[in-house]
Write an enzyme that holds these catalytic residues in place. Sequence first.
Site, PDB file in Angstrom:
ATOM      1  N   THR A   1       0.821  -1.230   0.000  1.00 19.20           N
ATOM      2  CA  THR A   1       0.000   0.000   0.000  1.00 19.20           C
ATOM      3  C   THR A   1       0.845   1.266   0.000  1.00 19.20           C
ATOM      4  OG1 THR A   1      -0.272   0.126   2.419  1.00 19.20           O
ATOM      5  CG2 THR A   1      -1.908  -1.172   1.199  1.00 19.20           C
TER       6      THR A   1
ATOM      7  N   ILE B   1      -2.699   5.501  -0.802  1.00 17.01           N
ATOM      8  CA  ILE B   1      -4.146   5.358  -0.590  1.00 17.01           C
ATOM      9  C   ILE B   1      -4.366   3.896  -0.177  1.00 17.01           C
ATOM     10  CG2 ILE B   1      -6.428   5.888  -1.533  1.00 17.01           C
ATOM     11  CD1 ILE B   1      -4.570   8.250  -1.674  1.00 17.01           C
ATOM     12  N   HIS B   2      -3.930   3.605   1.052  1.00 13.23           N
ATOM     13  CA  HIS B   2      -3.866   2.216   1.531  1.00 13.23           C
ATOM     14  C   HIS B   2      -5.118   1.395   1.207  1.00 13.23           C
ATOM     15  CE1 HIS B   2      -0.381   3.362   4.016  1.00 13.23           C
ATOM     16  NE2 HIS B   2      -1.079   4.410   4.411  1.00 13.23           N
ATOM     17  N   ASP B   3      -6.264   1.880   1.716  1.00 16.17           N
ATOM     18  CA  ASP B   3      -7.479   1.060   1.644  1.00 16.17           C
ATOM     19  C   ASP B   3      -7.940   0.799   0.212  1.00 16.17           C
ATOM     20  OD1 ASP B   3      -7.644   0.847   4.383  1.00 16.17           O
ATOM     21  OD2 ASP B   3      -8.951   2.598   4.590  1.00 16.17           O
TER      22      ASP B   3
ATOM     23  N   CYS C   1      -6.297  -0.196  -2.152  1.00 16.26           N
ATOM     24  CA  CYS C   1      -5.691  -1.422  -2.689  1.00 16.26           C
ATOM     25  C   CYS C   1      -6.641  -2.609  -2.562  1.00 16.26           C
ATOM     26  CB  CYS C   1      -4.383  -1.745  -1.957  1.00 16.26           C
ATOM     27  SG  CYS C   1      -3.074  -0.580  -2.333  1.00 16.26           S
TER      28      CYS C   1
END
Length: 313
Positions: free
Chosen positions: A191, A235-237, A239
């Site tokens: 991420t 934009i971790h989430d 992914c």
Amino acid sequence: MRYLLIDCDPGHDDAMAILTACAHPEELKILGITTVGGNQTLKRVTENAKNILRFLCADIPLASGQEGPLVRRLQAAPEAHGDSGMDGFDFGTGDYPLASEHAVTFLYEKIMACPEKVTIAALAPLTNLALLLKVFPEVKEKISCISMMGGGISHGNCTELTEFNIYVDPEAAQIVFTSGIPIVMAGLDVTEKAAVTAEEIESLKTKGRISRMAGELLTFYHESGKQFGFVDSPIHDLCAVAYLLEPGMFRGERWHVEVSTEDGPARGLTYADKRLAGNEQKNVLVLEDVDRDRFAGLFIEALERLDASACSR
Ligand code: BDR
Ligand code: CA
């Protein structure tokens, strides 16, 4: 077509994941969204989810769940997401309907009523999902996959070893990881490579209504990311949702992964046993790399799709 449930704690990156999922109704049929205490209190993250869904003119059922982790107290993340949990844009006043059921019952009902197996995108501490699996274990048969953001094999962000979503509720994470449900883990290994640039964020602000809102939110997030040393904004989430839409942009490997719940520096650590040979023991597909440009392209195009939707005009 996948039937999708999203469990989240918006959160700037949760919001971007929700927006992107909403832009692909032909591939993702969103059965509902549930919230859990994480980035901020349950009340605040639920308010943020309502704001996003109202702004989108969405018609997606929303339910709120657990206020905090199974065992310990909630540790929120205002340093990354601000006091509201999603600072940076004024959504004005208004409301969005909230289901009367608790998220755990809501998830159970949605899963059991669905004609096919469902996919869960898990973007927050895994408290709601752990309770779901404990209280209603029969749902396991009807969940094809949990695509989750959390953990990391090589490093942490909350502590030197641990990632926020897992650190907040390791007991819940261990229940989910050992449930037998196939898991795709978008941890920090991947991420932090899935980042948008300051230029990309700026350009969103010149586009349509949804892109501009996302651009304003990400401007706050980008600024706060600088204190953690980020130049671009991961934009971790997103992914966890991007994997469902375009798995080919990711590279990963299957390993046996569990979560340390012991006190001490490893509490909340996701550790991979790479020795285990049998496929049946490899419970997690650990994503390690992403084609950054494809990832950003998918995101920007999703916002453009939403800009063109009837609600935006
Ligand atoms: C995760 O923690 C939260 O702050 C983000 O929303 C994301 O789910 C990243 O470590
Ligand atoms: Ca999140």
